[in-house]
Design a protein around this motif. Sequence first.
Motif, PDB file in Angstrom:
ATOM      1  N   VAL A  69      70.582   0.614  22.823  1.00 15.74           N
ATOM      2  CA  VAL A  69      71.077   2.606  22.953  1.00 15.74           C
ATOM      3  C   VAL A  69      72.988   3.053  22.765  1.00 15.74           C
ATOM      4  O   VAL A  69      73.488   2.797  22.621  1.00 15.74           O
ATOM      5  N   TYR A  70      71.932   4.516  21.846  1.00 15.40           N
ATOM      6  CA  TYR A  70      72.994   5.098  20.508  1.00 15.40           C
ATOM      7  C   TYR A  70      73.103   5.703  21.299  1.00 15.40           C
ATOM      8  O   TYR A  70      72.383   6.650  20.964  1.00 15.40           O
ATOM      9  N   GLN A  71      74.740   5.634  21.831  1.00 14.26           N
ATOM     10  CA  GLN A  71      74.740   7.917  21.974  1.00 14.26           C
ATOM     11  C   GLN A  71      73.910   8.865  21.998  1.00 14.26           C
ATOM     12  O   GLN A  71      73.818   9.389  22.142  1.00 14.26           O
ATOM     13  N   CYS A  72      74.359   8.169  23.397  1.00 15.73           N
ATOM     14  CA  CYS A  72      73.421   8.443  24.406  1.00 15.73           C
ATOM     15  C   CYS A  72      74.102   9.387  25.630  1.00 15.73           C
ATOM     16  O   CYS A  72      75.016   9.277  25.899  1.00 15.73           O
ATOM     17  N   ASP A  73      73.790  10.446  26.649  1.00 18.05           N
ATOM     18  CA  ASP A  73      74.350  10.665  27.453  1.00 18.05           C
ATOM     19  C   ASP A  73      74.093  11.301  28.744  1.00 18.05           C
ATOM     20  O   ASP A  73      72.738  11.259  29.033  1.00 18.05           O
ATOM     21  N   PHE A  74      74.256   9.588  29.727  1.00 14.58           N
ATOM     22  CA  PHE A  74      73.872   8.720  31.216  1.00 14.58           C
ATOM     23  C   PHE A  74      74.336  10.078  31.919  1.00 14.58           C
ATOM     24  O   PHE A  74      75.553   9.317  32.393  1.00 14.58           O
ATOM     25  N   GLU A  75      73.508  10.679  32.945  1.00 16.03           N
ATOM     26  CA  GLU A  75      73.892  11.459  34.260  1.00 16.03           C
ATOM     27  C   GLU A  75      73.544   9.512  35.041  1.00 16.03           C
ATOM     28  O   GLU A  75      73.590  10.905  36.509  1.00 16.03           O
TER      29      GLU A  75
ATOM     30  N   HIS B 257      70.838 -10.022  24.545  1.00 25.23           N
ATOM     31  CA  HIS B 257      71.253  -9.396  23.587  1.00 25.23           C
ATOM     32  C   HIS B 257      71.248  -8.153  23.284  1.00 25.23           C
ATOM     33  O   HIS B 257      70.141  -7.568  21.890  1.00 25.23           O
ATOM     34  N   ASN B 258      71.094  -7.054  24.170  1.00 25.86           N
ATOM     35  CA  ASN B 258      70.905  -5.691  23.746  1.00 25.86           C
ATOM     36  C   ASN B 258      71.998  -4.600  23.854  1.00 25.86           C
ATOM     37  O   ASN B 258      72.945  -5.708  24.388  1.00 25.86           O
ATOM     38  N   LEU B 259      72.093  -3.375  23.224  1.00 26.04           N
ATOM     39  CA  LEU B 259      73.289  -3.370  22.642  1.00 26.04           C
ATOM     40  C   LEU B 259      73.566  -1.999  23.600  1.00 26.04           C
ATOM     41  O   LEU B 259      72.148  -1.177  23.484  1.00 26.04           O
TER      42      LEU B 259
ATOM     43  N   PRO C 283      71.742 -13.283  28.560  1.00 20.90           N
ATOM     44  CA  PRO C 283      72.898 -13.198  27.860  1.00 20.90           C
ATOM     45  C   PRO C 283      73.777 -12.226  27.079  1.00 20.90           C
ATOM     46  O   PRO C 283      72.135 -11.371  26.201  1.00 20.90           O
ATOM     47  N   GLU C 284      74.260 -12.163  26.877  1.00 25.53           N
ATOM     48  CA  GLU C 284      74.823 -11.023  24.895  1.00 25.53           C
ATOM     49  C   GLU C 284      74.545  -9.794  25.329  1.00 25.53           C
ATOM     50  O   GLU C 284      74.237  -9.458  24.358  1.00 25.53           O
ATOM     51  N   ASN C 285      74.274  -9.538  26.234  1.00 22.27           N
ATOM     52  CA  ASN C 285      74.469  -7.600  26.542  1.00 22.27           C
ATOM     53  C   ASN C 285      75.492  -7.132  26.014  1.00 22.27           C
ATOM     54  O   ASN C 285      76.619  -7.025  26.956  1.00 22.27           O
ATOM     55  N   LEU C 286      75.541  -6.034  25.429  1.00 20.45           N
ATOM     56  CA  LEU C 286      77.118  -5.582  24.882  1.00 20.45           C
ATOM     57  C   LEU C 286      77.466  -4.526  25.200  1.00 20.45           C
ATOM     58  O   LEU C 286      76.073  -4.066  25.043  1.00 20.45           O
ATOM     59  N   LEU C 287      78.095  -4.400  25.444  1.00 16.35           N
ATOM     60  CA  LEU C 287      78.742  -2.984  25.359  1.00 16.35           C
ATOM     61  C   LEU C 287      80.195  -2.140  24.631  1.00 16.35           C
ATOM     62  O   LEU C 287      80.993  -3.800  25.033  1.00 16.35           O
ATOM     63  N   PHE C 288      80.533  -1.178  23.296  1.00 18.58           N
ATOM     64  CA  PHE C 288      81.468  -1.259  22.995  1.00 18.58           C
ATOM     65  C   PHE C 288      81.104   0.180  22.998  1.00 18.58           C
ATOM     66  O   PHE C 288      80.424   1.101  22.723  1.00 18.58           O
ATOM     67  N   ASN C 289      82.699   1.219  23.052  1.00 19.68           N
ATOM     68  CA  ASN C 289      82.918   2.251  23.256  1.00 19.68           C
ATOM     69  C   ASN C 289      82.422   3.070  23.515  1.00 19.68           C
ATOM     70  O   ASN C 289      82.352   4.406  23.572  1.00 19.68           O
ATOM     71  N   ASN C 290      81.998   3.243  24.663  1.00 19.06           N
ATOM     72  CA  ASN C 290      81.135   3.997  25.827  1.00 19.06           C
ATOM     73  C   ASN C 290      82.023   4.402  26.756  1.00 19.06           C
ATOM     74  O   ASN C 290      83.464   4.194  26.888  1.00 19.06           O
TER      75      ASN C 290
ATOM     76  N   THR D 278      81.698  -0.528  14.065  1.00 19.01           N
ATOM     77  CA  THR D 278      80.773  -0.418  15.309  1.00 19.01           C
ATOM     78  C   THR D 278      79.091  -1.807  15.125  1.00 19.01           C
ATOM     79  O   THR D 278      79.756  -2.713  14.514  1.00 19.01           O
ATOM     80  N   PHE D 279      79.069  -2.079  16.436  1.00 21.48           N
ATOM     81  CA  PHE D 279      77.447  -2.984  16.195  1.00 21.48           C
ATOM     82  C   PHE D 279      76.439  -2.795  15.449  1.00 21.48           C
ATOM     83  O   PHE D 279      75.914  -3.079  14.573  1.00 21.48           O
ATOM     84  N   TYR D 280      76.122  -1.224  15.931  1.00 18.64           N
ATOM     85  CA  TYR D 280      74.914  -0.891  14.483  1.00 18.64           C
ATOM     86  C   TYR D 280      75.460  -0.169  13.507  1.00 18.64           C
ATOM     87  O   TYR D 280      75.504   1.315  13.663  1.00 18.64           O
ATOM     88  N   ALA D 281      75.042  -1.158  12.448  1.00 19.67           N
ATOM     89  CA  ALA D 281      75.266  -1.063  10.915  1.00 19.67           C
ATOM     90  C   ALA D 281      74.382  -0.530  10.678  1.00 19.67           C
ATOM     91  O   ALA D 281      73.643  -1.021  10.147  1.00 19.67           O
ATOM     92  N   VAL D 282      73.850   0.653  10.427  1.00 17.19           N
ATOM     93  CA  VAL D 282      72.809   1.209   9.491  1.00 17.19           C
ATOM     94  C   VAL D 282      73.951   2.729   8.852  1.00 17.19           C
ATOM     95  O   VAL D 282      74.059   2.807   8.817  1.00 17.19           O
ATOM     96  N   LYS D 283      72.947   2.719   7.459  1.00 19.17           N
ATOM     97  CA  LYS D 283      73.275   3.791   6.821  1.00 19.17           C
ATOM     98  C   LYS D 283      71.782   3.933   5.894  1.00 19.17           C
ATOM     99  O   LYS D 283      70.586   3.608   6.117  1.00 19.17           O
ATOM    100  N   ALA D 284      71.937   4.889   5.044  1.00 19.93           N
ATOM    101  CA  ALA D 284      70.559   5.528   4.590  1.00 19.93           C
ATOM    102  C   ALA D 284      70.454   5.343   2.991  1.00 19.93           C
ATOM    103  O   ALA D 284      71.590   4.718   2.677  1.00 19.93           O
ATOM    104  N   GLN D 285      68.999   4.459   2.817  1.00 23.76           N
ATOM    105  CA  GLN D 285      68.932   3.553   1.845  1.00 23.76           C
ATOM    106  C   GLN D 285      69.406   4.744   1.055  1.00 23.76           C
ATOM    107  O   GLN D 285      69.079   6.293   0.189  1.00 23.76           O
TER     108      GLN D 285
END
Length: 387
Positions: free
Chosen positions: A276-282, A294-296, A326-333, A379-386
Amino acid sequence: MKYFLWCLLLPFLAYSQHQIGDAGQIFDETRFDPRFPDMKEWAKAGVQGGIPLRNTLKIQKTLTPQDNLQEAIDEVADLGGGVIFLKKGEYIISKPITLKSNVVLRGENKDQTVLKVVMKKMFFKYSPDQKHLVAFEINNAEWVGLEDLTFRYAAVDFEPYDKSDFNAAWDRRVFHEHETRDTTLFVHLVIFRNCRNSWVDNCNFLWAGTHPLGLGNCEHMTCRNNFMDRAYVKNDSFHGGYYGCWGSKYCLFYNEKVRRIRHFAIMSPGAAYNVVYQCDFEVDVNFHDQDNGHNLVEQCRIATPVWHSWDAIGIGAVNKHRPPGPENLLFNNTVISKGVSGYNRKMGAAQPNAVYQVTTEFGKPNVFLRPDAPPKGGTFYAVKAQP
């Protein structure tokens, strides 16, 4: 935060521009931190190979509101798949629609191509027939897409009960009492079950009967750039007003804006490696009923209004739900719990670049601060354009 300004601009950019969830993205090995091996799994979340760019799929049929949508879906599926392009207008959905593999529904304009659901369904809690009605149902399918559409529940002429003011006082009627004005509103808008490599991109889900959108026992799904607001049925034990994934894995939720429903949920056995990345939840992000862990959740705004019944993170209740995995991580929210800064109202504001984890036990704070240093790449979500 700067990325929220970027998120707001995304729906208005041409879809020829690449964004998270598109084809051509790979794991960024330069940012891998071996202390967190789940990073390699999180990079796999979403449609395998990415959502096809809009100009790469053939339009097989173009419809107007006078045409039969189910017949068009069946016809395009028999042709091997492709895009059904829905012209602007209001499409009245009075009976369930079934999507099939390789079929994409695409609207001409997200706000002006409206699928108005007018079905009703009574829910008998103690009856053998406890299934809700589903307006758009996708079962055991792959490569199904929903793009640039509005799904709107419009079976009654009154509004869902909730609050428009973020700071309005708590009222138990919103989440803890039955909808008595009409007891036949148990209708989900869109449900995927046992599906793979499918997506929902740039859609509105408005005034759902019960769930606006759910992914049940699915894999490699992407939900991106969608807006969800309000649901009629969102009271205790009636399975209403949820958005998220149940028993699903490797799903990507990016740039989603969600408000005035019950929960965004990651739940049930099997749910793992969802991002779950860069979302806006109320609404709260709720881990309950024994996900596999193991969810992020990273770089999101999670802000429950004062009138909401939960803190920013929920974990269910003892004697009612099974504990989170286990291991459900939360980062820079950025997190606000019922108007108070923090993952819950007791722990204070979340520290930047600190690693938090959802508890696996009831009776303890629902989130705790881990002693780990942040991932080396930021970041934990480490992706880049190929390249």
